[in-house]
Design a protein around this motif. Sequence first.
Motif, mmCIF file in Angstrom:
data_model
loop_
_atom_site.group_PDB
_atom_site.id
_atom_site.type_symbol
_atom_site.label_atom_id
_atom_site.label_comp_id
_atom_site.label_asym_id
_atom_site.label_seq_id
_atom_site.Cartn_x
_atom_site.Cartn_y
_atom_site.Cartn_z
ATOM 1 N N GLN A 5 6.561 86.771 20.431
ATOM 2 C CA GLN A 5 7.987 86.621 20.143
ATOM 3 C C GLN A 5 8.644 85.639 21.107
ATOM 4 O OE1 GLN A 5 10.323 90.304 20.175
ATOM 5 N NE2 GLN A 5 11.353 89.571 18.335
ATOM 6 N N VAL A 6 9.407 84.720 20.536
ATOM 7 C CA VAL A 6 10.193 83.742 21.288
ATOM 8 C C VAL A 6 11.664 84.041 21.023
ATOM 9 C CG1 VAL A 6 10.730 81.293 21.600
ATOM 10 C CG2 VAL A 6 8.384 82.003 21.061
ATOM 11 N N LYS A 7 12.445 84.238 22.094
ATOM 12 C CA LYS A 7 13.857 84.580 21.930
ATOM 13 C C LYS A 7 14.747 83.604 22.699
ATOM 14 C CE LYS A 7 13.355 89.612 21.359
ATOM 15 N NZ LYS A 7 13.755 90.946 21.934
ATOM 16 N N ASN A 8 15.656 82.966 22.003
ATOM 17 C CA ASN A 8 16.686 82.122 22.608
ATOM 18 C C ASN A 8 16.102 81.187 23.673
ATOM 19 O OD1 ASN A 8 19.366 81.182 22.960
ATOM 20 N ND2 ASN A 8 19.658 82.548 24.708
ATOM 21 N N LEU A 9 15.013 80.521 23.341
ATOM 22 C CA LEU A 9 14.290 79.722 24.334
ATOM 23 C C LEU A 9 14.951 78.365 24.554
ATOM 24 C CD1 LEU A 9 11.709 79.809 26.097
ATOM 25 C CD2 LEU A 9 10.562 78.547 24.254
ATOM 26 N N HIS A 10 15.314 78.104 25.809
ATOM 27 C CA HIS A 10 15.863 76.813 26.228
ATOM 28 C C HIS A 10 14.899 76.204 27.240
ATOM 29 C CE1 HIS A 10 20.120 77.212 24.695
ATOM 30 N NE2 HIS A 10 19.658 78.454 24.552
ATOM 31 N N VAL A 11 14.523 74.951 27.026
ATOM 32 C CA VAL A 11 13.537 74.295 27.884
ATOM 33 C C VAL A 11 13.991 72.891 28.232
ATOM 34 C CG1 VAL A 11 11.166 73.399 27.986
ATOM 35 C CG2 VAL A 11 11.609 75.629 26.947
ATOM 36 N N THR A 12 13.808 72.532 29.511
ATOM 37 C CA THR A 12 14.157 71.190 29.971
ATOM 38 C C THR A 12 12.914 70.471 30.483
ATOM 39 O OG1 THR A 12 14.638 71.928 32.230
ATOM 40 C CG2 THR A 12 16.477 71.920 30.652
ATOM 41 N N ASP A 27 14.284 80.792 18.302
ATOM 42 C CA ASP A 27 13.902 82.169 18.005
ATOM 43 C C ASP A 27 12.770 82.142 16.993
ATOM 44 O OD1 ASP A 27 16.003 83.900 19.408
ATOM 45 O OD2 ASP A 27 17.273 82.551 18.255
ATOM 46 N N LEU A 28 11.675 82.838 17.314
ATOM 47 C CA LEU A 28 10.508 82.817 16.432
ATOM 48 C C LEU A 28 9.650 84.042 16.712
ATOM 49 C CD1 LEU A 28 8.829 81.071 14.382
ATOM 50 C CD2 LEU A 28 7.654 80.118 16.374
ATOM 51 N N THR A 29 9.212 84.704 15.648
ATOM 52 C CA THR A 29 8.328 85.864 15.788
ATOM 53 C C THR A 29 7.103 85.661 14.908
ATOM 54 O OG1 THR A 29 10.181 87.371 16.223
ATOM 55 C CG2 THR A 29 8.099 88.361 15.531
ATOM 56 N N ILE A 30 5.915 85.786 15.506
ATOM 57 C CA ILE A 30 4.656 85.633 14.787
ATOM 58 C C ILE A 30 3.833 86.905 14.991
ATOM 59 C CG2 ILE A 30 2.587 84.215 14.492
ATOM 60 C CD1 ILE A 30 4.063 81.980 15.978
ATOM 61 N N ARG A 31 3.298 87.427 13.904
ATOM 62 C CA ARG A 31 2.479 88.641 13.976
ATOM 63 C C ARG A 31 1.045 88.341 13.561
ATOM 64 N NH1 ARG A 31 7.528 89.937 12.097
ATOM 65 N NH2 ARG A 31 8.658 91.505 13.330
ATOM 66 N N SER A 32 0.155 89.220 13.922
ATOM 67 C CA SER A 32 -1.251 89.070 13.565
ATOM 68 C C SER A 32 -1.391 88.814 12.070
ATOM 69 C CB SER A 32 -2.035 90.344 13.912
ATOM 70 O OG SER A 32 -1.997 90.587 15.295
ATOM 71 N N GLY A 33 -2.240 87.857 11.730
ATOM 72 C CA GLY A 33 -2.518 87.577 10.331
ATOM 73 C C GLY A 33 -1.543 86.640 9.655
#
Length: 250
Positions: A5-12, A27-33
């Motif tokens: 799970q990726v939540k509100n990710l800010h990257v510089t 925001d991104l959610t990945i589950r098995s399969g």
Amino acid sequence: MATLQVKNLHVTVETEQGSIEILKGVDLTIRSGESHAIMGPNGSGKSTLAYTIAGHPKYTVTEGEITLDGENVLEMSVDERARAGLFLAMQYPVEIPGVSVSNFLRTAKTAITGEAPAIRTWINEVREAMTNLKMDAGFTERNVNEGFSGGEKKRHEILQLELLKPKFAILDETDSGLDVDALRVVSEGVNRIKDANGFGLLLITHYTRILNYIKPDFVHVFVAGKIAEQGGPELAERLEAEGYDRYLKV
């Protein structure tokens, strides 16, 4: 079932002009399969997301979080992330002079599992995976990526994927530089391994041609460091027909 799970990710990233924000709240959610495809124009931040999840030191997370089954990925070193089940196939795999493919693969497997695999079993496993990927038997004696063609580099990445058996695989433009035959072999390899191991897949690409082989469950359009739209496979077909212009209009 594992969850990334990726939540509100800010990257510089630091440049000669100073710090520049590349990711602006992802925001991104990945589950098995599950198979997720991220598509978008050049410079939209797709590869930055991949390398940030993997732990590349070039990128600084200023806000947000990444978790794997509830564990804080951002507190893990690169090797700890790999042992936890994260795998990155790079767009431009690096050369490692003086290290044979055979030694590299066995060392990587040992680092992931914590113990060296039994020689005879390991050799058979490597040979079977290479046969499936239509790789020459002498490939293992070559130095890692040294003098490899684009197709050989990508097959080597998928060979690693099959042998290391991660929970989540991130493929960063694996289709770039591949001819039609190599694309088919690589894609079929990804599908075969995913069917066998059930890993979650994040596939980053510009084009839909690889999606003709690897069918995504979800498609995310990445624009200016954010996910601009999400949908199913039909969204990729629309992007192929219309391009990204409608997302780029001010």
